[in-house]
Design a protein around this motif. Sequence first.
Motif, PDB file in Angstrom:
ATOM      1  N   LEU A  10       1.442  -3.643  -4.303  1.00 56.75           N
ATOM      2  CA  LEU A  10       0.689  -3.944  -5.527  1.00 56.75           C
ATOM      3  C   LEU A  10       1.229  -3.144  -6.681  1.00 56.75           C
ATOM      4  N   LEU A  11       1.470  -1.856  -6.427  1.00 63.12           N
ATOM      5  CA  LEU A  11       1.958  -1.004  -7.501  1.00 63.12           C
ATOM      6  C   LEU A  11       3.355  -1.388  -7.930  1.00 63.12           C
ATOM      7  N   GLY A  12       4.070  -2.010  -7.024  1.00 64.36           N
ATOM      8  CA  GLY A  12       5.423  -2.394  -7.348  1.00 64.36           C
ATOM      9  C   GLY A  12       5.512  -3.589  -8.261  1.00 64.36           C
ATOM     10  N   GLY A  13       4.359  -4.141  -8.592  1.00 69.37           N
ATOM     11  CA  GLY A  13       4.395  -5.235  -9.565  1.00 69.37           C
ATOM     12  C   GLY A  13       4.157  -6.590  -8.952  1.00 69.37           C
ATOM     13  N   ALA A  14       3.379  -6.623  -7.852  1.00 67.92           N
ATOM     14  CA  ALA A  14       3.090  -7.901  -7.240  1.00 67.92           C
ATOM     15  C   ALA A  14       2.340  -8.814  -8.205  1.00 67.92           C
ATOM     16  N   LEU A  15       1.648  -8.200  -9.158  1.00 71.72           N
ATOM     17  CA  LEU A  15       0.952  -8.980 -10.185  1.00 71.72           C
ATOM     18  C   LEU A  15       1.676  -8.800 -11.509  1.00 71.72           C
ATOM     19  N   ALA A  16       1.938  -9.864 -12.195  1.00 73.77           N
ATOM     20  CA  ALA A  16       2.637  -9.766 -13.478  1.00 73.77           C
ATOM     21  C   ALA A  16       1.725  -9.139 -14.510  1.00 73.77           C
ATOM     22  N   THR A  17       2.305  -8.362 -15.418  1.00 74.55           N
ATOM     23  CA  THR A  17       1.542  -7.735 -16.487  1.00 74.55           C
ATOM     24  C   THR A  17       1.816  -8.456 -17.796  1.00 74.55           C
ATOM     25  N   CYS A  18       0.755  -9.005 -18.370  1.00 81.12           N
ATOM     26  CA  CYS A  18       0.910  -9.720 -19.628  1.00 81.12           C
ATOM     27  C   CYS A  18      -0.443  -9.794 -20.311  1.00 81.12           C
ATOM     28  N   LEU A  19      -0.446 -10.292 -21.518  1.00 79.56           N
ATOM     29  CA  LEU A  19      -1.701 -10.444 -22.246  1.00 79.56           C
ATOM     30  C   LEU A  19      -2.539 -11.534 -21.599  1.00 79.56           C
ATOM     31  N   ALA A  20      -3.783 -11.155 -21.232  1.00 77.51           N
ATOM     32  CA  ALA A  20      -4.656 -12.121 -20.566  1.00 77.51           C
ATOM     33  C   ALA A  20      -5.185 -13.137 -21.553  1.00 77.51           C
ATOM     34  N   LEU A  21      -5.232 -14.380 -21.093  1.00 80.37           N
ATOM     35  CA  LEU A  21      -5.795 -15.450 -21.908  1.00 80.37           C
ATOM     36  C   LEU A  21      -7.140 -15.838 -21.310  1.00 80.37           C
ATOM     37  N   PRO A  22      -8.059 -16.341 -22.124  1.00 77.94           N
ATOM     38  CA  PRO A  22      -9.346 -16.770 -21.594  1.00 77.94           C
ATOM     39  C   PRO A  22      -9.163 -17.839 -20.531  1.00 77.94           C
ATOM     40  N   PRO A  75      -1.718   7.402 -13.550  1.00 79.13           N
ATOM     41  CA  PRO A  75      -0.751   6.296 -13.622  1.00 79.13           C
ATOM     42  C   PRO A  75      -1.053   5.157 -12.654  1.00 79.13           C
ATOM     43  N   ASP A  76      -1.494   5.480 -11.437  1.00 83.12           N
ATOM     44  CA  ASP A  76      -1.797   4.421 -10.473  1.00 83.12           C
ATOM     45  C   ASP A  76      -2.947   3.560 -10.957  1.00 83.12           C
ATOM     46  N   GLY A  77      -3.997   4.207 -11.448  1.00 79.36           N
ATOM     47  CA  GLY A  77      -5.133   3.453 -11.955  1.00 79.36           C
ATOM     48  C   GLY A  77      -4.766   2.578 -13.134  1.00 79.36           C
ATOM     49  N   ALA A  78      -3.982   3.121 -14.041  1.00 77.16           N
ATOM     50  CA  ALA A  78      -3.568   2.348 -15.215  1.00 77.16           C
ATOM     51  C   ALA A  78      -2.764   1.123 -14.803  1.00 77.16           C
ATOM     52  N   ARG A  79      -1.911   1.281 -13.809  1.00 72.10           N
ATOM     53  CA  ARG A  79      -1.087   0.150 -13.373  1.00 72.10           C
ATOM     54  C   ARG A  79      -1.933  -0.921 -12.702  1.00 72.10           C
ATOM     55  N   VAL A  80      -2.889  -0.508 -11.882  1.00 72.31           N
ATOM     56  CA  VAL A  80      -3.765  -1.486 -11.224  1.00 72.31           C
ATOM     57  C   VAL A  80      -4.542  -2.283 -12.266  1.00 72.31           C
ATOM     58  N   MET A  81      -5.074  -1.597 -13.278  1.00 72.62           N
ATOM     59  CA  MET A  81      -5.800  -2.307 -14.335  1.00 72.62           C
ATOM     60  C   MET A  81      -4.898  -3.326 -15.030  1.00 72.62           C
ATOM     61  N   ARG A  82      -3.698  -2.910 -15.366  1.00 75.03           N
ATOM     62  CA  ARG A  82      -2.770  -3.825 -16.046  1.00 75.03           C
ATOM     63  C   ARG A  82      -2.461  -5.030 -15.169  1.00 75.03           C
ATOM     64  N   ASP A  83      -2.279  -4.780 -13.875  1.00 75.56           N
ATOM     65  CA  ASP A  83      -1.954  -5.874 -12.959  1.00 75.56           C
ATOM     66  C   ASP A  83      -3.105  -6.877 -12.863  1.00 75.56           C
ATOM     67  N   LEU A  84      -4.328  -6.392 -12.835  1.00 75.97           N
ATOM     68  CA  LEU A  84      -5.472  -7.300 -12.784  1.00 75.97           C
ATOM     69  C   LEU A  84      -5.553  -8.155 -14.044  1.00 75.97           C
ATOM     70  N   VAL A  85      -5.402  -7.525 -15.201  1.00 76.67           N
ATOM     71  CA  VAL A  85      -5.449  -8.269 -16.453  1.00 76.67           C
ATOM     72  C   VAL A  85      -4.288  -9.251 -16.530  1.00 76.67           C
ATOM     73  N   GLY A  86      -3.127  -8.790 -16.132  1.00 74.49           N
ATOM     74  CA  GLY A  86      -1.950  -9.653 -16.200  1.00 74.49           C
ATOM     75  C   GLY A  86      -2.026 -10.854 -15.289  1.00 74.49           C
ATOM     76  N   SER A  87      -2.789 -10.747 -14.213  1.00 73.21           N
ATOM     77  CA  SER A  87      -2.888 -11.864 -13.271  1.00 73.21           C
ATOM     78  C   SER A  87      -4.132 -12.709 -13.497  1.00 73.21           C
ATOM     79  N   GLY A  88      -4.830 -12.461 -14.606  1.00 77.40           N
ATOM     80  CA  GLY A  88      -5.873 -13.401 -14.985  1.00 77.40           C
ATOM     81  C   GLY A  88      -7.301 -12.925 -14.982  1.00 77.40           C
ATOM     82  N   SER A  89      -7.553 -11.675 -14.693  1.00 78.11           N
ATOM     83  CA  SER A  89      -8.943 -11.211 -14.725  1.00 78.11           C
ATOM     84  C   SER A  89      -9.474 -11.257 -16.152  1.00 78.11           C
ATOM     85  N   GLY A  90     -10.586 -11.953 -16.336  1.00 81.60           N
ATOM     86  CA  GLY A  90     -11.213 -12.025 -17.651  1.00 81.60           C
ATOM     87  C   GLY A  90     -12.280 -10.970 -17.839  1.00 81.60           C
ATOM     88  N   LEU A  91     -12.690 -10.346 -16.735  1.00 85.99           N
ATOM     89  CA  LEU A  91     -13.665  -9.257 -16.744  1.00 85.99           C
ATOM     90  C   LEU A  91     -13.219  -8.238 -15.713  1.00 85.99           C
TER      91      LEU A  91
END
Length: 360
Positions: A10-22, A75-91
């Motif tokens: 997961l930390l290695g970037g299994a989820l893309a990091t990008c600006l989340a859209l609604p 750093p680990d927490g910050a990356r997990v948050m980014r990964d969730l947002v990048g993969s589509g979490s709206g909340l």
Amino acid sequence: MTTRSFTSALLGGALATCLALPAAAGNPLDIGFVYQSPVSDVGWVAVHESARKQLEKEFGNRIKTRVVQDVKVGPDGARVMRDLVGSGSGLVVLGSFGYMNDGLKLAADNPATQFVHASGFKQAANFGTYNARWYEGAYVVGMVAGKVTKSNKLGYVGAIPIPDVVATINAFALGVKRSNPAATVTVVWVNEWFNPGSEREAAGALIQQGADVIGSGFQDNPAVVAAADAKGVWSVGMFSDLRKSAPQKLLTSITHDWTPHFRQVVTDTLAGKFKGAPYMGTLKNGGVGLLEWNAAVPPDVVAMAKTAQADIASGKLVPFAGPLKDNTGKVRAAQGAAVPDAEIAGMNWFVEGIQGALPR
């Protein structure tokens, strides 16, 4: 629901990091939950899990939830948050105080994503907080503890000395003082949310010093109360019903319920009406509660506790009312006054009657 361990993949970037859209119309709201400890049957994370599962039942296919557990702050927490947002979490539900600053930065960068953060004191348009006045329950428990102690020595195992934990221990000590002015409280810190071995050792050390009531201060497991029960010592639990781990000597547990608040957050997010605001659970609104008292507690003591609980809920009894001094002798609230909510939210001092100092 997908439950994910905090892995290198997961930390290695299994989820893309990008600006989340609604979420597109008709798509479920993706909700990410981030926890600082492993998922278990009791404790802080367990209360979150109970609320999350209830949300799934109530909202059905309108939402989907994901869990990332055992995520360290930094750093680990910050990356997990980014990964969730990048993969589509709206909340995103940030379940630990230490996620605050990284979460706020991510919220600023992703205004279309909503966040709620545990125990924090900073808000933004898309970043709310949720907290509880556990200290209200702790004051009542302290009154009972002051009545059942025989040694007049009580102990508390503190997790990490953030204001919520400090205020809870302080209120416990004030409740003790109200019912038993001769008693004192000693605090031992483990400086972790989840470390059963260190927590057992801390409880054992307090018991060796003569403490016959031990409080569990925000531990995310039952190690403290189990250690006390094994020695025939009274204990106070936190967050969950811990009677399975301390069947003989658990006085009660100070509990809370996030379900009503999370329900409102999800409702508002789905309706496009989310506002970053603070929520506070209390004895009055049911966000904080007390488990039923141990059957060995005398009826008159239980009656005293129930009266105090009702008086706090009504505002008749204020736990941090003056005259109040800290344990260095400094006046913190004069007669007729009380410690302001803002100071309680940043509490970094011990009240009179507590032995020891806060880590600096």
